[in-house]
Scaffold this motif. Structure first.
Motif, PDB file in Angstrom:
ATOM      1  N   LYS A  92       0.839  -1.202   0.000  1.00 59.66           N
ATOM      2  CA  LYS A  92       0.000   0.000   0.000  1.00 59.66           C
ATOM      3  C   LYS A  92       0.873   1.251   0.000  1.00 59.66           C
ATOM      4  CE  LYS A  92      -3.453  -2.018   3.013  1.00 59.66           C
ATOM      5  NZ  LYS A  92      -3.847  -2.085   4.411  1.00 59.66           N
ATOM      6  N   CYS A  93       0.340   2.317  -0.541  1.00 55.75           N
ATOM      7  CA  CYS A  93       1.031   3.593  -0.493  1.00 55.75           C
ATOM      8  C   CYS A  93       0.797   4.227   0.880  1.00 55.75           C
ATOM      9  CB  CYS A  93       0.516   4.507  -1.594  1.00 55.75           C
ATOM     10  SG  CYS A  93       1.371   6.085  -1.643  1.00 55.75           S
ATOM     11  N   ASN A  94       1.855   4.816   1.429  1.00 58.39           N
ATOM     12  CA  ASN A  94       1.743   5.436   2.754  1.00 58.39           C
ATOM     13  C   ASN A  94       1.072   6.799   2.738  1.00 58.39           C
ATOM     14  OD1 ASN A  94       2.728   3.552   4.548  1.00 58.39           O
ATOM     15  ND2 ASN A  94       4.864   4.105   4.166  1.00 58.39           N
ATOM     16  N   ASN A  95       0.820   7.306   1.545  1.00 58.07           N
ATOM     17  CA  ASN A  95       0.208   8.630   1.438  1.00 58.07           C
ATOM     18  C   ASN A  95      -1.316   8.482   1.435  1.00 58.07           C
ATOM     19  OD1 ASN A  95      -0.764  11.093   0.628  1.00 58.07           O
ATOM     20  ND2 ASN A  95       0.186  11.038  -1.415  1.00 58.07           N
ATOM     21  N   PRO A  96      -1.984   8.923   2.514  1.00 57.06           N
ATOM     22  CA  PRO A  96      -3.443   8.735   2.589  1.00 57.06           C
ATOM     23  C   PRO A  96      -4.189   9.433   1.456  1.00 57.06           C
ATOM     24  CG  PRO A  96      -2.650  10.054   4.464  1.00 57.06           C
ATOM     25  CD  PRO A  96      -1.436   9.614   3.690  1.00 57.06           C
ATOM     26  N   LYS A  97      -3.593  10.455   0.865  1.00 50.98           N
ATOM     27  CA  LYS A  97      -4.267  11.183  -0.209  1.00 50.98           C
ATOM     28  C   LYS A  97      -4.022  10.559  -1.578  1.00 50.98           C
ATOM     29  CE  LYS A  97      -4.405  15.651   2.028  1.00 50.98           C
ATOM     30  NZ  LYS A  97      -3.607  16.875   2.248  1.00 50.98           N
ATOM     31  N   ASP A 135       4.117   9.847  -6.594  1.00 53.02           N
ATOM     32  CA  ASP A 135       5.545  10.181  -6.631  1.00 53.02           C
ATOM     33  C   ASP A 135       6.218  10.243  -5.268  1.00 53.02           C
ATOM     34  OD1 ASP A 135       6.017  10.195  -9.284  1.00 53.02           O
ATOM     35  OD2 ASP A 135       5.848  12.370  -9.543  1.00 53.02           O
ATOM     36  N   ILE A 136       5.535   9.812  -4.222  1.00 51.76           N
ATOM     37  CA  ILE A 136       6.156   9.886  -2.904  1.00 51.76           C
ATOM     38  C   ILE A 136       7.075   8.689  -2.692  1.00 51.76           C
ATOM     39  CG2 ILE A 136       5.652   9.741  -0.408  1.00 51.76           C
ATOM     40  CD1 ILE A 136       3.561  11.813  -0.782  1.00 51.76           C
ATOM     41  N   GLU A 137       8.279   8.993  -2.208  1.00 53.25           N
ATOM     42  CA  GLU A 137       9.254   7.938  -1.930  1.00 53.25           C
ATOM     43  C   GLU A 137       9.018   7.375  -0.546  1.00 53.25           C
ATOM     44  OE1 GLU A 137      13.270   9.260  -2.549  1.00 53.25           O
ATOM     45  OE2 GLU A 137      12.806   9.988  -4.583  1.00 53.25           O
TER      46      GLU A 137
END
Ligand code: ZN
Length: 151
Positions: free
Chosen positions: A107-112, A140-142
């Protein structure tokens, strides 16, 4: 027979996954979808290991994993070893390679991030294999591979 051999012995054909960090044993089982298999699965937990302190071992009878399935394991346990067993003998030892891309695994850690808000598959590019740095294809979040959750 030595202690070490005892731990990996006893399946005629199949795969023995060794050197799993003890606290990752069940995640490995989940990632490989062992609960969906009609195979005989033995999970050993908190076994002593000279390399990593305590480890887990999973033995799966009559099952051989694809390289793609194996590469997914790099997300949670990059140092594991898969022993391929035929006729009670280890015929091959496979190590895990981090793939260049992870699809639908974490999962991506960015809630948005759109992947957390729409029913869709996540895609990450592995931008630094050695350090385990992932970059979300959508936002694009690392993020560090040790800090992402499995789907
Ligand atoms: Zn994202």
């Amino acid at each position: 027979m030595g202690k070490k051999e005892l731990q990996v012995a006893a399946i005629e054909n199949g795969t023995v996954i060794d050197h799993i960090p003890a606290n990752k044993t069940y995640e490995v089982a989940k990632l490989l979808r062992l609960h969906d298999l009609d195979a005989q699965v033995t999970i050993g937990y908190n076994l002593p290991s000279s390399k990593i302190g305590k480890k887990g071992i999973i033995k799966i009878a009559n099952k051989f994993f694809t390289d793609e399935e194996i590469s997914k394991l790099s997300v949670i346990a990059p140092k594991i070893i898969l022993n391929i067993i035929r006729d009670y003998e280890v015929v091959e030892k496979k190590t895990v390679e981090t793939p260049g891309e992870l699809r639908g695994i974490v999962k991506c850690n960015n809630p948005k991030c759109i992947t957390n808000n729409e029913p869709m598959q996540t895609i990450f590019n592995v931008i630094e294999k050695n350090k385990g740095i992932l970059k979300c294809h959508y936002c694009d979040i690392e993020q560090d591979i040790s800090e992402v959750e499995l789907i």
